[in-house]
Design a protein around this motif. Structure first.
Motif, PDB file in Angstrom:
ATOM      1  N   HIS A 191       0.979  -1.312   0.397  1.00  0.00           N
ATOM      2  CA  HIS A 191       0.264   0.304   0.335  1.00  0.00           C
ATOM      3  C   HIS A 191       0.538   1.070   0.002  1.00  0.00           C
ATOM      4  CE1 HIS A 191      -3.275  -2.515   1.468  1.00  0.00           C
ATOM      5  NE2 HIS A 191      -2.918  -3.047   1.834  1.00  0.00           N
ATOM      6  N   LEU A 192       0.404   2.677  -0.394  1.00  0.00           N
ATOM      7  CA  LEU A 192       1.352   3.927  -0.221  1.00  0.00           C
ATOM      8  C   LEU A 192       0.833   4.479   0.657  1.00  0.00           C
ATOM      9  CD1 LEU A 192       3.157   4.847  -2.097  1.00  0.00           C
ATOM     10  CD2 LEU A 192       1.178   6.325  -3.505  1.00  0.00           C
ATOM     11  N   ILE A 193       1.998   4.619   2.009  1.00  0.00           N
ATOM     12  CA  ILE A 193       1.452   5.176   3.133  1.00  0.00           C
ATOM     13  C   ILE A 193       1.819   6.601   3.405  1.00  0.00           C
ATOM     14  CG2 ILE A 193       1.604   4.441   5.582  1.00  0.00           C
ATOM     15  CD1 ILE A 193       1.826   1.992   4.873  1.00  0.00           C
ATOM     16  N   LEU A 242       8.281   9.623   8.759  1.00  0.00           N
ATOM     17  CA  LEU A 242       7.232   9.994   9.783  1.00  0.00           C
ATOM     18  C   LEU A 242       8.259  11.082  10.717  1.00  0.00           C
ATOM     19  CD1 LEU A 242       6.883   6.914  12.471  1.00  0.00           C
ATOM     20  CD2 LEU A 242       4.653   8.536  11.444  1.00  0.00           C
ATOM     21  N   THR A 243       9.301  10.736  10.413  1.00  0.00           N
ATOM     22  CA  THR A 243      10.387  12.377  10.964  1.00  0.00           C
ATOM     23  C   THR A 243      10.712  13.491   9.887  1.00  0.00           C
ATOM     24  OG1 THR A 243      11.966  11.630   8.857  1.00  0.00           O
ATOM     25  CG2 THR A 243      11.552  10.570  11.814  1.00  0.00           C
ATOM     26  N   ASN A 254       2.797  -2.313   4.016  1.00  0.00           N
ATOM     27  CA  ASN A 254       1.703  -3.353   4.217  1.00  0.00           C
ATOM     28  C   ASN A 254       0.967  -2.443   5.295  1.00  0.00           C
ATOM     29  OD1 ASN A 254       2.660  -3.882   7.361  1.00  0.00           O
ATOM     30  ND2 ASN A 254       3.927  -5.714   6.061  1.00  0.00           N
ATOM     31  N   LYS A 255      -0.171  -3.193   5.652  1.00  0.00           N
ATOM     32  CA  LYS A 255      -2.085  -2.788   6.477  1.00  0.00           C
ATOM     33  C   LYS A 255      -0.939  -2.677   7.640  1.00  0.00           C
ATOM     34  CE  LYS A 255      -5.495  -3.124   3.951  1.00  0.00           C
ATOM     35  NZ  LYS A 255      -7.831  -4.005   3.722  1.00  0.00           N
ATOM     36  N   THR A 260      -0.184   0.116  13.172  1.00  0.00           N
ATOM     37  CA  THR A 260       0.920   0.149  14.050  1.00  0.00           C
ATOM     38  C   THR A 260       1.528   2.312  14.325  1.00  0.00           C
ATOM     39  OG1 THR A 260       1.994  -1.447  13.824  1.00  0.00           O
ATOM     40  CG2 THR A 260       3.094  -0.205  15.409  1.00  0.00           C
ATOM     41  N   TYR A 261       1.717   2.600  13.615  1.00  0.00           N
ATOM     42  CA  TYR A 261       2.068   4.054  13.584  1.00  0.00           C
ATOM     43  C   TYR A 261       1.447   4.828  13.188  1.00  0.00           C
ATOM     44  CZ  TYR A 261       6.457   1.413  12.938  1.00  0.00           C
ATOM     45  OH  TYR A 261       7.556   0.956  13.653  1.00  0.00           O
ATOM     46  N   GLN A 262      -0.175   4.329  12.625  1.00  0.00           N
ATOM     47  CA  GLN A 262      -1.449   5.227  13.004  1.00  0.00           C
ATOM     48  C   GLN A 262      -0.976   6.485  11.364  1.00  0.00           C
ATOM     49  OE1 GLN A 262      -1.256   6.854  16.787  1.00  0.00           O
ATOM     50  NE2 GLN A 262      -2.922   5.678  17.795  1.00  0.00           N
ATOM     51  N   LEU A 263      -0.896   5.788  11.192  1.00  0.00           N
ATOM     52  CA  LEU A 263      -0.749   6.716   9.621  1.00  0.00           C
ATOM     53  C   LEU A 263      -1.450   6.327   8.488  1.00  0.00           C
ATOM     54  CD1 LEU A 263       3.178   5.505   8.914  1.00  0.00           C
ATOM     55  CD2 LEU A 263       2.079   8.128   8.962  1.00  0.00           C
TER      56      LEU A 263
END
Length: 367
Positions: A191-193, A242-243, A254-255, A260-263
């Motif tokens: 997935h593109l996150i 994230l940084t 992946n999902k 996990t990182y709330q993205l």
């Protein structure tokens, strides 16, 4: 008196038979101890009703030859089986409370949440009741951890349904003496996150491991002037965005990472193929004391120079010995490390292990 002496002779014979029965029961108990160790390591149930019924049915058939009734056989062996279960349960309880065996340790690429992590957990939970895991930042470190006995097992990706063999792993396997003891197949869906909600056309940089880039290249071609940044794992890619304090960066993952990182899941399922799987090898150091093995096939990577001639010899040897070939494939050298071509070979494992060992030695000597 004569009849008393005759009776004593018969009784002595019975005593000898009883001693033999006790010795055989003792031998049976020793095998039971070995069985329970296997059950513990592979998280199997102690009591197996199906197996018990199979034992009795076989014994009933044998008993007919010796004029023994089913009732008589069932009465005796029900007690023997009950005692067997009792012994196994006692050993298992002792293991749980004192942890008397070395807990198997697995190493894999990337932090928790990576595809290698998911494959490791999937396999380890299936095979073991207790296990430890250790992460590594690259494949070189993973193979070094096996060599240095830091872990009992390592799980590495070897082949993807779209991008094919993973050449770095293939090359590393050729340079080391490591047992391939099993495999696990894991579905891969990229997935593109992104960190924040943004328009697709605003994305200028995407971070990920080289493999996801290859498996999603059709989607990536839709971008103009896209900058690709490689990371050691997909989890590292997530940590990278994230940084970064902008809305122009994204990662492929992946999902699990989104949760996990709330993205934000900016683009769902960007993999080239709808059904995309990666095969992982479970590797073990040859110097380690072997854990119980459930391998159903044997995998060989054979370094060759004269491809056609040697391939024909190998095929002839296997077919001559009626060995079932599951897969055979030629691999060319991408890394130019001591070898020109190799044959990747999968054959079915058979109970006649001596026969298989002899054939493997012959294959080794063919080159």
């Amino acid at each position: 008196m004569y009849y008393q002496k005759k009776l004593l002779t018969f009784r002595n014979k019975i005593n000898d038979i009883d001693k033999t029965i006790l010795r055989l029961l003792s031998d049976r108990k020793k095998i039971i101890v070995k069985i329970v160790h296997n059950k513990i390591f592979y998280n199997l149930s102690i009591k197996d009703k199906k197996r018990e019924q199979e034992i009795l049915e076989k014994l009933f058939k044998i008993g007919k030859k010796y004029f023994l009734s089913n009732y008589y056989i069932k009465k005796i062996f029900k007690n023997i089986i009950h005692e067997s279960v009792k012994i196994q349960q006692k050993i298992k309880n002792k293991y749980i409370t004192k942890n008397i065996f070395t807990t198997p340790c697995f190493t894999f690429l990337g932090p928790k949440g990576s595809y290698s992590y998911l494959a490791t957990i999937k396999y380890a939970k299936k095979k073991f009741q207790y296990f430890n895991i250790k992460t590594q930042v690259n494949f070189q470190q993973i193979f070094q951890s096996i060599k240095n006995k830091i872990s009992h097992f390592t799980i590495v990706p070897i082949e993807n349904t779209y991008s094919g063999f993973i050449n770095e792993i293939y090359s590393l396997l050729l340079l080391r003496k490591i047992n391939i003891i099993d495999e696990v197949v894991t579905p891969i869906q990229h997935h593109l996150i992104t960190k924040n909600i943004t328009h697709l056309k605003n994305i200028k940089t995407i971070y990920s491991h080289p493999q996801p880039f290859e498996q999603c290249n059709k989607f990536l071609k839709t971008f103009k002037n896209l900058k690709i940044q490689y990371t050691n794992s997909t989890t590292d890619a997530i940590r990278k965005i994230l940084t970064i304090q902008n809305n122009y960066s994204a990662a492929i993952g992946n999902k699990e990472k989104i949760k996990t990182y709330q993205l934000k899941n900016h683009k769902n399922k960007i993999t080239n193929q709808k059904y995309n799987n990666t095969k992982f090898f479970i590797l073990q150091n040859k110097k380690f004391k072997k854990f119980p093995n459930v391998t159903t096939k044997i995998i060989c990577i054979i370094n060759i120079k004269q491809y056609l001639e040697l391939t024909n010899k190998i095929l002839f040897l296997l077919t001559q010995n009626k060995i079932n070939i599951l897969k055979i494939e030629l691999k060319s050298n991408h890394y130019k490390i001591f070898w020109e071509n190799t044959i990747y070979l999968e054959i079915q494992k058979y109970p006649l292990s001596k026969k298989i060992k002899t054939i493997l030695k012959k294959i080794k000597n063919i080159n």
